[in-house]
Design an enzyme around this catalytic site. Structure first.
Site, short mmCIF file in Angstrom:
data_model
loop_
_atom_site.label_atom_id
_atom_site.label_comp_id
_atom_site.label_asym_id
_atom_site.label_seq_id
_atom_site.Cartn_x
_atom_site.Cartn_y
_atom_site.Cartn_z
N GLU A 173 -19.06 9.91 4.45
CA GLU A 173 -19.45 10.04 3.06
C GLU A 173 -18.99 11.37 2.48
OE1 GLU A 173 -23.25 7.06 2.98
OE2 GLU A 173 -23.63 9.11 3.54
N CYS A 193 -18.89 17.94 -1.68
CA CYS A 193 -19.53 18.11 -0.38
C CYS A 193 -18.74 17.26 0.62
CB CYS A 193 -20.98 17.67 -0.50
SG CYS A 193 -21.90 17.85 1.03
N CYS A 216 -22.93 13.34 14.11
CA CYS A 216 -23.11 14.74 14.52
C CYS A 216 -23.66 14.74 15.93
CB CYS A 216 -24.08 15.44 13.56
SG CYS A 216 -24.23 17.21 13.85
N CYS A 246 -30.82 17.61 14.69
CA CYS A 246 -31.87 18.26 13.89
C CYS A 246 -32.85 17.17 13.46
CB CYS A 246 -31.26 18.98 12.70
SG CYS A 246 -30.04 20.19 13.23
N CYS A 274 -32.88 15.55 9.85
CA CYS A 274 -31.60 15.21 9.22
C CYS A 274 -31.17 13.80 9.56
CB CYS A 274 -30.53 16.21 9.68
SG CYS A 274 -28.87 15.78 9.13
N GLY A 310 -21.82 16.16 9.85
CA GLY A 310 -21.20 16.87 10.97
C GLY A 310 -21.41 18.36 10.97
N GLU A 311 -21.10 18.97 12.12
CA GLU A 311 -21.20 20.42 12.29
C GLU A 311 -19.78 20.98 12.26
OE1 GLU A 311 -23.34 23.16 12.54
OE2 GLU A 311 -21.36 24.02 12.66
N SER A 363 -21.16 25.48 6.01
CA SER A 363 -22.54 25.53 6.48
C SER A 363 -22.60 25.18 7.96
CB SER A 363 -23.39 24.54 5.68
OG SER A 363 -24.69 24.48 6.23
N SER A 383 -28.01 26.94 8.35
CA SER A 383 -29.20 26.08 8.29
C SER A 383 -30.29 26.77 9.10
CB SER A 383 -28.88 24.71 8.89
OG SER A 383 -28.00 24.02 8.05
N PHE A 384 -31.08 27.58 8.44
CA PHE A 384 -32.04 28.43 9.15
C PHE A 384 -33.35 27.68 9.43
CE2 PHE A 384 -34.41 32.46 9.85
CZ PHE A 384 -33.61 32.92 10.87
N HIS A 385 -34.04 27.34 8.38
CA HIS A 385 -35.15 26.37 8.41
C HIS A 385 -36.43 26.75 9.14
CE1 HIS A 385 -32.26 23.82 6.57
NE2 HIS A 385 -31.63 23.45 7.65
N ASN A 418 -35.58 15.94 1.70
CA ASN A 418 -35.22 14.62 1.19
C ASN A 418 -35.55 13.58 2.24
OD1 ASN A 418 -34.01 15.46 -1.32
ND2 ASN A 418 -32.40 16.36 -0.07
N CYS A 435 -28.88 16.16 0.17
CA CYS A 435 -28.74 16.85 1.46
C CYS A 435 -29.46 16.11 2.56
CB CYS A 435 -29.40 18.23 1.42
SG CYS A 435 -28.67 19.34 0.29
#
Ligand code: SAH
Ligand code: SF4
Length: 394
Positions: free
Chosen positions: A116, A129, A136, A140, A143, A195-196, A227, A249-251, A328, A371
């Site tokens: 996507e 984006c 991935c 996480c 996600c 993906g990373e 990111s 991506s700290f979170h 989300n 996201c």
């Protein structure tokens, strides 16, 4: 059509095009690789640099896909090129347009896989984006992409091809022969799709070099944000070899919580991550690192968390901006979004400590383009709800 029905979606699907050929795709090759491939296929060495430059400009500056249109090359040479090469970008399978103008494309790449790509129009700019992998490998727990196992890395052609596809759809290529007018529709790129990106470093780097090249799409390095979930050993290389802006991506503000939310933390914990970020050479005040922080009710959203975050940034002296992302939801997601009041209170603490902390407005939620909602529905390798909950430590 019922006029009272919400007009949130406009799905267009496109028929499958011809099957892939065995021609060499010129998209995604660096300038050097392009020159090399021309030489290997019969272009005299002395001419190769110039020819590569001309072809480059047709492909990336004017969006030309057909060698016959490359009119500053001799006719016979154009025919030779067309026999051996092609200029191919991922094929659009479907396109959805959200109420807010966000466009979500599903594109098909070699092997029938789908990824996507999301275009987000904003006042005076537009952000694309881009995805870097199918699925991935990381998991996480909040996600959606993380519930889809990795199928494969995207090639550089498939990454830069997403940008070219979007430019096609926005009809934003300059007139043939004209200078690049620095289009305003697609003005920024974020590597925040599926993906990373730092687990696909070389391909992401080559694709971004092409996007940044002045004789082509020509987006400056400060218009690109990569990111990462925190692949520490690649952070330094990102600065050196790509030089784009960085988001992380700290979170979470403790290892205990981050281990659950962003499991790569078990490999490189908060301390190691912040050390690497504090050395990111471009981390001057004008090029702050963006800290992404998803707001999860009762998990990471207390005042204490906000204060701990401030302390960490100060301890490591990292020029930072914090993007607060309201969680989300996606089908089966094990968390809830923090309340608006909670998010605002959290933001206030960060702001009072001198950190910009915008609350990201979810875009394209009605088409699952926001996201963390991306996941190609066609990929069957998905985890069960039970597995998702087990991974989330619930
Ligand atoms: N793999 C990279 C790039 C993806 S970026 C990375 O993790 O940084 C996508 C961003 O959206 C990341 O910050 C991710 O943590 C965040 N995200 C993932 N799922 C989300 C969700 N359900 N709601 C809000 N943000 C989410
Ligand atoms: Fe992968 Fe990023 Fe999603 Fe984590 S947040 S699972 S690293 S795409």
């Amino acid at each position: 059509m019922d006029p009272s029905a919400p007009i949130t979606q406009d799905v267009m699907t496109f028929p499958r095009k011809e099957t892939p050929t065995d021609k060499i795709n010129l998209v995604g090759l660096t300038r050097d690789a392009l020159r090399q491939v021309l030489i290997e296929n019969g272009t005299p060495e002395k001419q190769a640099k110039m020819r590569a430059g001309q072809i480059w400009q047709w492909i990336y500056q004017w969006g030309v896909r057909d060698f016959a249109e490359m009119t500053n090359l001799a006719k016979a040479y154009r025919a030779e090129l067309a026999e051996k090469f092609e200029v191919r970008v991922p094929e659009v399978v479907s396109k959805q347009v959200s109420e807010d103008g966000t466009r979500k494309y599903l594109v098909r790449i070699n092997g029938g896989h789908e990824v996507e790509v999301v275009y987000i129009p904003e006042e005076g700019r537009g952000t694309l984006c881009v995805s870097s992998q199918v699925g991935c490998t990381l998991t996480c727990s909040f996600c959606h992409t993380g519930t889809q196992k990795l199928v494969r890395n995207l090639t550089a052609a498939e990454i830069v091809g997403q940008v070219m596809m979007a430019r096609d759809d926005l009809d934003e290529w300059p007139e043939k022969g004209a200078a690049n007018d620095g289009g305003r529709l697609l003005s920024n790129i974020v590597l925040m799709g599926m993906g990373e990106p730092l687990y696909n470093f070389e391909n992401v780097r080559d694709a971004m070099k092409i996007v940044m090249d002045g004789e082509g799409i020509a987006l400056g390095r400060r218009r690109i944000t990569l990111s990462t979930s925190g692949v520490v050993p690649e952070i330094h290389r990102t600065a050196q070899e790509i030089g784009c802006l960085l988001a992380v991506s700290f979170h979470a503000t403790t290892d205990e919580t981050r281990d659950v939310l962003v499991p790569i933390n078990k490999k490189w914990n908060i301390e190691k991550l912040l050390e690497a970020l504090s050395e990111y050479p471009k981390a001057t005040n004008s090029e702050r690192i963006t800290f992404e922080y998803v707001m999860l009710k009762g998990i990471n959203d207390t005042d204490e968390d906000a204060r701990r975050l401030v302390q960490l940034l100060k301890d490591y002296q990292i020029p930072a901006k914090i993007n607060l992302i309201p969680f989300n939801e996606w089908p089966g997601s094990p968390y809830e979004r923090s309340s608006n009041n909670r998010i605002r209170a959290f933001a206030t603490i960060l702001m009072q400590a001198g950190y910009a902390s915008p609350i990201r407005t979810p875009r394209g939620e009605d088409i699952m383009a926001a996201c963390g909602q991306l996941k190609s529905a066609t990929e069957r390798a998905r985890k069960s709800r039970k597995q998702i909950e087990a991974d989330a430590g619930l």
